[in-house]
Scaffold this motif. Structure first.
Motif, PDB file in Angstrom:
ATOM      1  N   PHE A 140      32.781   0.964  36.158  1.00  0.00           N
ATOM      2  CA  PHE A 140      32.897  -0.381  36.751  1.00  0.00           C
ATOM      3  C   PHE A 140      31.975  -0.600  37.266  1.00  0.00           C
ATOM      4  O   PHE A 140      31.548  -2.268  37.164  1.00  0.00           O
ATOM      5  CB  PHE A 140      33.999  -0.197  38.024  1.00  0.00           C
ATOM      6  CG  PHE A 140      33.875  -1.249  38.767  1.00  0.00           C
ATOM      7  CD1 PHE A 140      35.212  -2.709  38.067  1.00  0.00           C
ATOM      8  CD2 PHE A 140      33.296  -0.817  40.059  1.00  0.00           C
ATOM      9  CE1 PHE A 140      35.324  -3.088  39.227  1.00  0.00           C
ATOM     10  CE2 PHE A 140      33.754  -2.489  40.606  1.00  0.00           C
ATOM     11  CZ  PHE A 140      34.658  -3.176  40.391  1.00  0.00           C
ATOM     12  N   PRO A 161      39.829  -2.618  42.851  1.00  0.00           N
ATOM     13  CA  PRO A 161      39.291  -2.044  42.416  1.00  0.00           C
ATOM     14  C   PRO A 161      38.755  -0.760  43.594  1.00  0.00           C
ATOM     15  O   PRO A 161      39.003   0.254  43.353  1.00  0.00           O
ATOM     16  CB  PRO A 161      38.006  -2.796  40.714  1.00  0.00           C
ATOM     17  CG  PRO A 161      38.568  -4.176  42.077  1.00  0.00           C
ATOM     18  CD  PRO A 161      39.704  -4.322  42.454  1.00  0.00           C
ATOM     19  N   TRP A 176      40.122  -1.324  34.829  1.00  0.00           N
ATOM     20  CA  TRP A 176      39.223  -2.034  35.745  1.00  0.00           C
ATOM     21  C   TRP A 176      37.807  -1.217  35.558  1.00  0.00           C
ATOM     22  O   TRP A 176      37.260  -2.460  34.945  1.00  0.00           O
ATOM     23  CB  TRP A 176      39.428  -2.019  37.340  1.00  0.00           C
ATOM     24  CG  TRP A 176      39.910  -2.668  37.935  1.00  0.00           C
ATOM     25  CD1 TRP A 176      41.286  -2.427  39.019  1.00  0.00           C
ATOM     26  CD2 TRP A 176      39.516  -4.019  38.345  1.00  0.00           C
ATOM     27  NE1 TRP A 176      42.023  -3.994  39.068  1.00  0.00           N
ATOM     28  CE2 TRP A 176      40.985  -4.444  39.015  1.00  0.00           C
ATOM     29  CE3 TRP A 176      38.982  -4.975  37.870  1.00  0.00           C
ATOM     30  CZ2 TRP A 176      41.246  -5.413  39.262  1.00  0.00           C
ATOM     31  CZ3 TRP A 176      39.195  -6.118  38.144  1.00  0.00           C
ATOM     32  CH2 TRP A 176      40.011  -7.101  38.660  1.00  0.00           C
ATOM     33  N   VAL A 226      35.224  -3.990  33.993  1.00  0.00           N
ATOM     34  CA  VAL A 226      34.274  -4.947  33.868  1.00  0.00           C
ATOM     35  C   VAL A 226      33.064  -3.904  33.589  1.00  0.00           C
ATOM     36  O   VAL A 226      32.013  -5.160  33.646  1.00  0.00           O
ATOM     37  CB  VAL A 226      34.658  -4.484  35.608  1.00  0.00           C
ATOM     38  CG1 VAL A 226      33.065  -4.740  36.148  1.00  0.00           C
ATOM     39  CG2 VAL A 226      35.543  -5.552  36.236  1.00  0.00           C
TER      40      VAL A 226
END
Length: 298
Positions: A186, A244, A276, A280
């Motif tokens: 992430f 997140p 997430w 991302v």
């Protein structure tokens, strides 16, 4: 088409065909997404060495050197415990507040450092970019690795705090490894996205401290998110639960603590954490890749 345009077209076509035949391409052309990923893998040793050099350089002027990797999280934890745990007396709302606070603070600081340093990873390295040819994504990825090394030192401190505060060692501690791995994916996507934004909009770095402070208050770092949600409309509370950073913090607390209050069921937290990280991570990589030809120009 005018006569001059026709003449130019006929003169350039054979040259273009000749270049294609011999595998030549336009200088500075952006490679395909897959080719770009392969280039980054080829530069993996450079990324690691650059990350290590950045880490050492960040403490080179301090007398205690890299010992600050341990002293900094300890000092932050002490300050926040004094303000929120003692003065505001929130420690009575959560069992083992010191472990709860330190876990949230250390995990949040990982992402905070990546965002702050990632925003300047391109704009602050223009000399290197203009002097050498390499995939520009090496720079924000190196930022993530630098912050990850700092996190590892903080986790050593955190484990000591958790043990001293009375938490037992359980097999669930092993879940901290996939939690931090997903957060690292992430953070990599976040660093790549912020690097491109920081390269195009130099004033972004001035706004980041305010954004991160707001993000911290909405991530249950300093207190139970349940207390935070009591003062929010239902729709906003749902968004907070999908935050997140809150997800990664709660998974870390669930791994290290026996009775940490959670805003969502554990299976849901894992699904959101994976989602997430993939979203991302890939979106940040794609967003950065699309601007590869722009970095260092102008």
């Amino acid at each position: 088409m005018t006569d001059s345009a026709v003449t130019e077209h006929h003169s350039t076509s054979p040259l273009r065909q000749l270049a294609t035949t011999h595998g030549l391409r336009v200088a500075g052309a952006r490679p395909s997404l897959l080719a770009y990923a392969r280039q980054l893998w080829g530069y993996r040793h450079f990324i690691g060495a650059y990350a290590n050099a950045k880490l050492v350089a960040s403490f080179s002027t301090a007398r205690l050197g890299q010992l600050w990797q341990i002293l900094t999280p300890l000092t932050n934890a002490a300050v926040y415990y004094l303000i929120f745990g003692v003065i505001l007396n929130t420690r009575g709302q959560v069992d083992n507040f010191i472990a709860y606070l330190c876990t949230g603070l250390f995990v949040f600081t990982f992402t905070q450092g990546v965002v702050q340093q990632g925003t300047q990873s391109i704009s602050g390295s223009l000399g290197l970019i203009r002097a050498l040819h390499f995939p520009r994504a090496c720079l924000p990825i190196a930022v993530m690795l630098t912050q990850f090394q700092t996190l590892v030192a903080a986790i050593v401190v955190l484990i000591g705090i958790v043990l001293v505060s009375g938490e037992p060692i359980t097999v669930e501690w092993l879940l901290l490894v996939p939690t931090l791995f997903l957060q690292s994916v992430f953070n990599t996507g976040l660093a790549l996205a912020m690097a491109r934004l920081g390269a195009k909009l130099t004033d972004v770095k001035q706004v980041i401290p305010f954004v991160m402070r707001t993000w911290m208050y909405g991530s249950g770092v300093l207190y139970s998110v349940e207390n935070f949600e009591k003062h929010l409309p239902a729709g906003v509370a749902v968004l907070v639960e999908a935050n997140p950073l809150l997800i990664y913090i709660e998974l870390a607390r669930h791994s290290l603590m026996e009775s940490a209050p959670l805003a969502s069921p554990v299976p849901q937290l894992w699904l959101l954490a994976v989602g997430w990280a993939l979203l991302v991570g890939f979106a940040g990589f794609l967003f950065f890749w699309r601007g590869e030809r722009e970095y260092g120009r102008g």
